[in-house]
Design an enzyme around this catalytic site. Structure first.
Site, PDB file in Angstrom:
ATOM      1  N   HIS A  48       0.826  -1.206   0.000  1.00  0.00           N
ATOM      2  CA  HIS A  48       0.000   0.000   0.000  1.00  0.00           C
ATOM      3  C   HIS A  48       0.863   1.259   0.000  1.00  0.00           C
ATOM      4  O   HIS A  48       1.588   1.530   0.952  1.00  0.00           O
ATOM      5  CB  HIS A  48      -0.907   0.010   1.231  1.00  0.00           C
ATOM      6  CG  HIS A  48      -2.069   0.945   1.111  1.00  0.00           C
ATOM      7  ND1 HIS A  48      -3.271   0.561   0.564  1.00  0.00           N
ATOM      8  CD2 HIS A  48      -2.203   2.246   1.419  1.00  0.00           C
ATOM      9  CE1 HIS A  48      -4.105   1.593   0.572  1.00  0.00           C
ATOM     10  NE2 HIS A  48      -3.468   2.636   1.080  1.00  0.00           N
ATOM     11  N   ASP A  90       0.207   5.480  -1.289  1.00  0.00           N
ATOM     12  CA  ASP A  90      -0.813   6.417  -1.763  1.00  0.00           C
ATOM     13  C   ASP A  90      -0.265   7.512  -2.668  1.00  0.00           C
ATOM     14  O   ASP A  90      -0.892   8.572  -2.800  1.00  0.00           O
ATOM     15  CB  ASP A  90      -1.524   7.057  -0.566  1.00  0.00           C
ATOM     16  CG  ASP A  90      -2.583   6.164   0.032  1.00  0.00           C
ATOM     17  OD1 ASP A  90      -3.610   5.956  -0.625  1.00  0.00           O
ATOM     18  OD2 ASP A  90      -2.379   5.661   1.152  1.00  0.00           O
ATOM     19  N   GLU A 139      -8.829   1.235  -2.981  1.00  0.00           N
ATOM     20  CA  GLU A 139      -8.933   1.304  -1.522  1.00  0.00           C
ATOM     21  C   GLU A 139     -10.331   1.701  -1.066  1.00  0.00           C
ATOM     22  O   GLU A 139     -10.527   2.686  -0.378  1.00  0.00           O
ATOM     23  CB  GLU A 139      -7.899   2.274  -0.942  1.00  0.00           C
ATOM     24  CG  GLU A 139      -7.750   2.112   0.560  1.00  0.00           C
ATOM     25  CD  GLU A 139      -6.809   3.111   1.204  1.00  0.00           C
ATOM     26  OE1 GLU A 139      -6.568   2.981   2.411  1.00  0.00           O
ATOM     27  OE2 GLU A 139      -6.318   4.025   0.502  1.00  0.00           O
ATOM     28  N   HIS A 179     -13.639   1.596   2.911  1.00  0.00           N
ATOM     29  CA  HIS A 179     -12.645   2.488   3.517  1.00  0.00           C
ATOM     30  C   HIS A 179     -13.227   2.913   4.857  1.00  0.00           C
ATOM     31  O   HIS A 179     -13.650   2.044   5.635  1.00  0.00           O
ATOM     32  CB  HIS A 179     -12.310   3.662   2.581  1.00  0.00           C
ATOM     33  CG  HIS A 179     -11.080   4.398   3.014  1.00  0.00           C
ATOM     34  ND1 HIS A 179     -11.121   5.628   3.627  1.00  0.00           N
ATOM     35  CD2 HIS A 179      -9.772   4.050   2.958  1.00  0.00           C
ATOM     36  CE1 HIS A 179      -9.891   6.025   3.927  1.00  0.00           C
ATOM     37  NE2 HIS A 179      -9.049   5.080   3.534  1.00  0.00           N
ATOM     38  N   HIS A 220      -9.500  -2.129   6.896  1.00  0.00           N
ATOM     39  CA  HIS A 220     -10.543  -1.090   7.005  1.00  0.00           C
ATOM     40  C   HIS A 220     -11.925  -1.631   7.335  1.00  0.00           C
ATOM     41  O   HIS A 220     -12.800  -0.843   7.712  1.00  0.00           O
ATOM     42  CB  HIS A 220     -10.641  -0.251   5.724  1.00  0.00           C
ATOM     43  CG  HIS A 220      -9.627   0.827   5.599  1.00  0.00           C
ATOM     44  ND1 HIS A 220      -9.612   1.948   6.398  1.00  0.00           N
ATOM     45  CD2 HIS A 220      -8.577   0.960   4.755  1.00  0.00           C
ATOM     46  CE1 HIS A 220      -8.604   2.733   6.062  1.00  0.00           C
ATOM     47  NE2 HIS A 220      -7.948   2.141   5.066  1.00  0.00           N
ATOM     48  N   HIS A 229      -2.876  -3.261   4.759  1.00  0.00           N
ATOM     49  CA  HIS A 229      -2.140  -2.380   5.672  1.00  0.00           C
ATOM     50  C   HIS A 229      -2.850  -2.364   7.037  1.00  0.00           C
ATOM     51  O   HIS A 229      -3.650  -1.504   7.323  1.00  0.00           O
ATOM     52  CB  HIS A 229      -1.956  -0.976   5.103  1.00  0.00           C
ATOM     53  CG  HIS A 229      -3.208  -0.251   4.684  1.00  0.00           C
ATOM     54  ND1 HIS A 229      -4.152  -0.789   3.852  1.00  0.00           N
ATOM     55  CD2 HIS A 229      -3.654   1.001   4.976  1.00  0.00           C
ATOM     56  CE1 HIS A 229      -5.123   0.080   3.654  1.00  0.00           C
ATOM     57  NE2 HIS A 229      -4.844   1.179   4.337  1.00  0.00           N
ATOM     58  N   ASP A 284       1.857   1.992   3.861  1.00  0.00           N
ATOM     59  CA  ASP A 284       0.932   3.127   3.769  1.00  0.00           C
ATOM     60  C   ASP A 284       1.665   4.459   3.630  1.00  0.00           C
ATOM     61  O   ASP A 284       1.158   5.499   4.049  1.00  0.00           O
ATOM     62  CB  ASP A 284      -0.018   3.165   4.967  1.00  0.00           C
ATOM     63  CG  ASP A 284      -1.293   3.960   4.681  1.00  0.00           C
ATOM     64  OD1 ASP A 284      -1.533   4.318   3.508  1.00  0.00           O
ATOM     65  OD2 ASP A 284      -2.047   4.256   5.630  1.00  0.00           O
TER      66      ASP A 284
END
Length: 404
Positions: free
Chosen positions: A57, A59, A165, A192, A233, A254, A323
């Site tokens: 992961h 971003d 995600e 999420h 999540h 993650h 992350d």
């Protein structure tokens, strides 16, 4: 709002408030000599030269969205060939230093876009990944399979995979899910920080007690396609419902161990204990509030979670999903992509074997990918699922949609 983790004392969950200055003093006296050249770092660098570290992961695509409106080519603000540490955790010099071999690039869009333009925004985020690969072809190679990661790594490039995600990004459409797979998405996180109409998140009050019937069809269709089901999540009930029915290994892209840090984003023992039967993995993350109740976390805290999961369910069920570029607070010793060797050196300090470390670096996630690919071939005679959730069910949706 996601909560900091808690610790249990005398059977009561108590939020631990730690003054930052005190924490910094404690950490400065206990952290390991990060970046110090020693036998463990030498072993880390050597093994990372032969086994592709495949992170679950990052971003960076969303940073392109927030900073330069998805302009990879026409805005010079982000030039990954030079140091970007003022704004980003990721750039090419630090990728090379950290020996990143494979990366699931998160194509995240906000829950605020649910029932509105989430599908369009997700396509734009996928387009960012393609543009990154096109702009830096000597560094990134699009990867759709486990073997693609190895091919990219052997050629000195980063195997670049796509992960969605949040289930809100398919807008309750199995057709959209299938098209995202065709565009290269190889995992989807079922929620999420918001519930979808078919699955509960860990971050808000439950609406469905886990998965709805349509949510089960989403999981079944992902298994049919060979798309990894990511249950970071999601609520514990959603995790359990997925494991009740999943026919291929799942991932937590993650997340960490709930027992060590009691944040609802982490994985409770009751779920960890079911992963060996499923074959799935937990990709341990570098998010401080998911690692420790203290104000500061370090690489040793990450290793604690890896060690806990190994001791409970085995080293075959662990990966890394840092992350980076999706967080504002960072782990001391793993605050950008150059610092992965610090974590690997710490595992060697704790007497992890070479075989153990290879699994954590990338062999486990590549096995999960391969098993999903093989199962998809077995399921290829199954017809696509075609259930629908029509959008004309709430006032908000009616305001944002046309009729079917």
């Amino acid at each position: 709002m996601e909560r900091a983790c808690t610790v249990r004392r005398g059977g009561t969950a108590t939020v631990v408030a730690v003054v930052l200055v005190v924490s910094l003093i404690a950490v400065s006296s206990s952290v390991l000599p990060y970046r110090q050249t020693d036998e463990f770092m030498a072993r880390a660098l050597a093994i990372m030269s032969t086994t592709p570290l495949t992170d679950g992961h990052n971003d960076l695509p969303n940073k392109y969205r927030s900073l330069v409106e998805d302009r990879v080519f026409q805005d010079p603000t982000i030039n990954l060939r030079v140091d970007q540490s003022a704004e980003l955790d990721t750039d090419i010099p630090r990728i090379r230093e950290g020996k990143l071999g494979g990366q699931f690039w998160s194509v995240y869009v906000s829950c605020d876009m649910q029932n509105k333009d989430a599908v369009r925004a997700t396509m734009e985020q996928i387009d960012v990944v393609y543009k990154m690969v096109d702009k830096y072809p000597d560094v990134f190679r699009l990867a759709l399979t486990a073997s693609d990661i190895r091919t990219a790594f052997d050629g000195g490039r980063v195997g670049s995979l796509i992960g969605i995600e949040g289930g809100h990004q398919i807008d309750s459409s199995l057709g959209a899910l299938r098209m995202f797979y065709k565009l290269g998405a190889r995992y989807m996180t079922l929620t999420h920080s918001c519930n979808t109409p078919w699955a509960d998140s860990a971050s808000v009050p439950a609406e469905h007690d886990g998965l709805t019937d349509f949510g089960r069809e989403v999981v079944a269709e992902m298994n049919r396609l060979g798309m990894l089901v990511d249950i970071s999540h999601v609520s514990e009930e959603t995790m359990s419902d997925v494991l009740d029915m999943a026919q291929s290994p799942v991932i937590f892209s993650h997340s960490n161990a709930y027992t060590l840090c009691q944040n609802p984003r982490n994985v409770p023992d009751s779920i960890l204990d079911r992963l060996p039967q499923n074959g799935g993995i937990v990709m341990v993350t570098a998010v401080p509030k998911y690692l420790t109740p203290s104000a500061v976390a370090n690489v040793s805290d990450m290793a604690d979670h890896i060690e806990y999961i190994r001791d409970r369910i085995g080293v075959g069920h662990i990966g890394i999903g840092a992350d980076l570029d999706g967080i504002t607070d960072h782990v001391v010793g793993l605050s950008d992509v150059s610092m992965y060797p610090n974590l690997i050196a710490e595992l060697f300090r704790r007497s992890f074997s070479d075989d153990d470390v290879k699994k954590i670096l990338g062999e486990n996630i590549m096995r999960v990918l391969q098993e999903n690919e093989v199962n998809a071939q077995k399921f290829e005679q199954r017809q696509p699922l075609e259930s629908t959730i029509y959008p004309q069910t709430t006032t908000q949706q009616k305001e944002c949609r046309s009729t079917n």
